[in-house]
Design an enzyme around this catalytic site. Sequence first.
Site, PDB file in Angstrom:
ATOM      1  N   ASN A 126       0.761  -1.139  -0.045  1.00 39.76           N
ATOM      2  CA  ASN A 126       0.051   0.074  -0.006  1.00 39.76           C
ATOM      3  C   ASN A 126       1.026   1.270   0.104  1.00 39.76           C
ATOM      4  OD1 ASN A 126      -0.268   1.895   2.461  1.00 39.76           O
ATOM      5  ND2 ASN A 126       0.131  -0.041   3.444  1.00 39.76           N
ATOM      6  N   PHE A 130      -1.982   7.977   4.344  1.00 43.94           N
ATOM      7  CA  PHE A 130      -2.619   8.695   5.332  1.00 43.94           C
ATOM      8  C   PHE A 130      -3.972   9.392   4.920  1.00 43.94           C
ATOM      9  CE2 PHE A 130       1.080   9.419   8.363  1.00 43.94           C
ATOM     10  CZ  PHE A 130       1.105   8.245   8.686  1.00 43.94           C
ATOM     11  N   SER A 190       5.468   5.115   8.896  1.00 43.81           N
ATOM     12  CA  SER A 190       4.804   4.954   7.569  1.00 43.81           C
ATOM     13  C   SER A 190       6.098   5.273   6.385  1.00 43.81           C
ATOM     14  CB  SER A 190       3.519   5.617   7.355  1.00 43.81           C
ATOM     15  OG  SER A 190       2.982   5.528   6.151  1.00 43.81           O
ATOM     16  N   ASN A 192       4.884   6.003   3.453  1.00 42.78           N
ATOM     17  CA  ASN A 192       4.182   6.692   2.227  1.00 42.78           C
ATOM     18  C   ASN A 192       3.837   8.125   2.353  1.00 42.78           C
ATOM     19  OD1 ASN A 192       3.840   4.103   1.366  1.00 42.78           O
ATOM     20  ND2 ASN A 192       2.171   3.515   2.509  1.00 42.78           N
ATOM     21  N   THR A 193       4.358   8.704   3.590  1.00 45.07           N
ATOM     22  CA  THR A 193       4.454  10.286   3.456  1.00 45.07           C
ATOM     23  C   THR A 193       5.657  10.653   3.399  1.00 45.07           C
ATOM     24  OG1 THR A 193       2.493  10.310   4.815  1.00 45.07           O
ATOM     25  CG2 THR A 193       3.837  12.087   5.165  1.00 45.07           C
ATOM     26  N   LYS A 233       5.311   3.709  17.147  1.00 40.92           N
ATOM     27  CA  LYS A 233       5.142   2.758  16.205  1.00 40.92           C
ATOM     28  C   LYS A 233       6.387   2.788  15.265  1.00 40.92           C
ATOM     29  CE  LYS A 233       2.078   0.246  12.950  1.00 40.92           C
ATOM     30  NZ  LYS A 233       0.680   0.307  12.462  1.00 40.92           N
ATOM     31  N   ASN A 262       5.554  -1.538  11.624  1.00 39.84           N
ATOM     32  CA  ASN A 262       4.882  -1.002  10.707  1.00 39.84           C
ATOM     33  C   ASN A 262       5.423  -1.901   9.310  1.00 39.84           C
ATOM     34  OD1 ASN A 262       3.265   0.986   8.984  1.00 39.84           O
ATOM     35  ND2 ASN A 262       3.952   2.581  10.439  1.00 39.84           N
TER      36      ASN A 262
END
Length: 362
Positions: A126, A130, A190, A192-193, A233, A262
């Site tokens: 993925n 967010f 994460s 993805n940011t 996390k 994560n």
Amino acid sequence: MNRSEPMMYRFLLRPILFRLGGGDAETAHERTLHLLALLCRSRQLCRAMGHLIAIQDPGLTRTVFGIKFPNPVGLAAGMDKDGVALPAWETLGFGFVEVGTVTRYPQPGNPRPRLFRLPAHEALINRMGFNNAGAAALSHRLAATPVTIPVGVSIGKSKITPLEQAVDDYRESFRSVFPYAAYVAINVSSPNTPGLRQLQDAAHLRALLAALQEENATLGQTDPRGSRPLLVKVAPDLSESALDELLMVCADHAVAGIIATNTTVGRNGLEGSDSSLIAETGGLSGLPLSGRSRQVVRFIARATGGRLPIIGVGGIHSPDDALRMFEAGATLIQLYTGLVYRGPFLPRRINRALLSWQRERS
């Protein structure tokens, strides 16, 4: 709801759910959440189903960082970001739910498609970014949707917020969710940011945790439950030296627990029929992550002498996976991708196996 559960789900229900989105994994996910929310629109029906599905046993109860959990199997952040199906997770037998990750500002996330299934590996990739309705909107929903199990909230940095303003961004989200969160998870891992994982570095993390604990103490003075446990996390891609440094910062700022782990940016072990998707950017979750997640949990447990509670997450697709995560040092566990591939009765199966395991060890 016995040995036929996984087979029935795999060959009957899962193909139907996967087709809900016309082949698009994210659309199927959204429609499944909608169906779960509809299913539990009747509280009486939801409770009745819960009595049939969930395992209620005092032997499963855990009290961790001051919170009583009816069982140690939780839903990981990302599955129900905006809390649209909260009663359903309780019905399915989860002992707690973590909603989010939410951000200060509502944001659409990255361009679609951004969620990909790798069925041969029971994995997902993925790059959601967010996508959420914002921390304030989540707070309103939590206020209107009472559940009896603990609800943690994961908060992250808004994409439009520069890294140098991240502390204030997290602080605003924390203020919004504080009244309704059993605990707050700080997502700095994460992939993805852009720039987010830099917040795992000692200097950035120290400033962030200091500010959030200051806010936590202030808000706790006027709340009957006091301050909230803060958890961090972590990514599975950190080296042991980086993890050591992170754990020192967490200890200095009275972090209540660690969530490990994560998703990973690595692609180890991916080949075969899903090979065309390996090049997709984003975080990998599911079975390929199981070994590394346990390795990180084991390292943290040893480094902290077992004194710091750990929520183990990553590649838990069966009762055996869950037991191995507990053996590695996890206090609680969370499910996400395993639920997608193994079905809604996975929490029940894990809790049943956990009770047997505990009896054998006593």
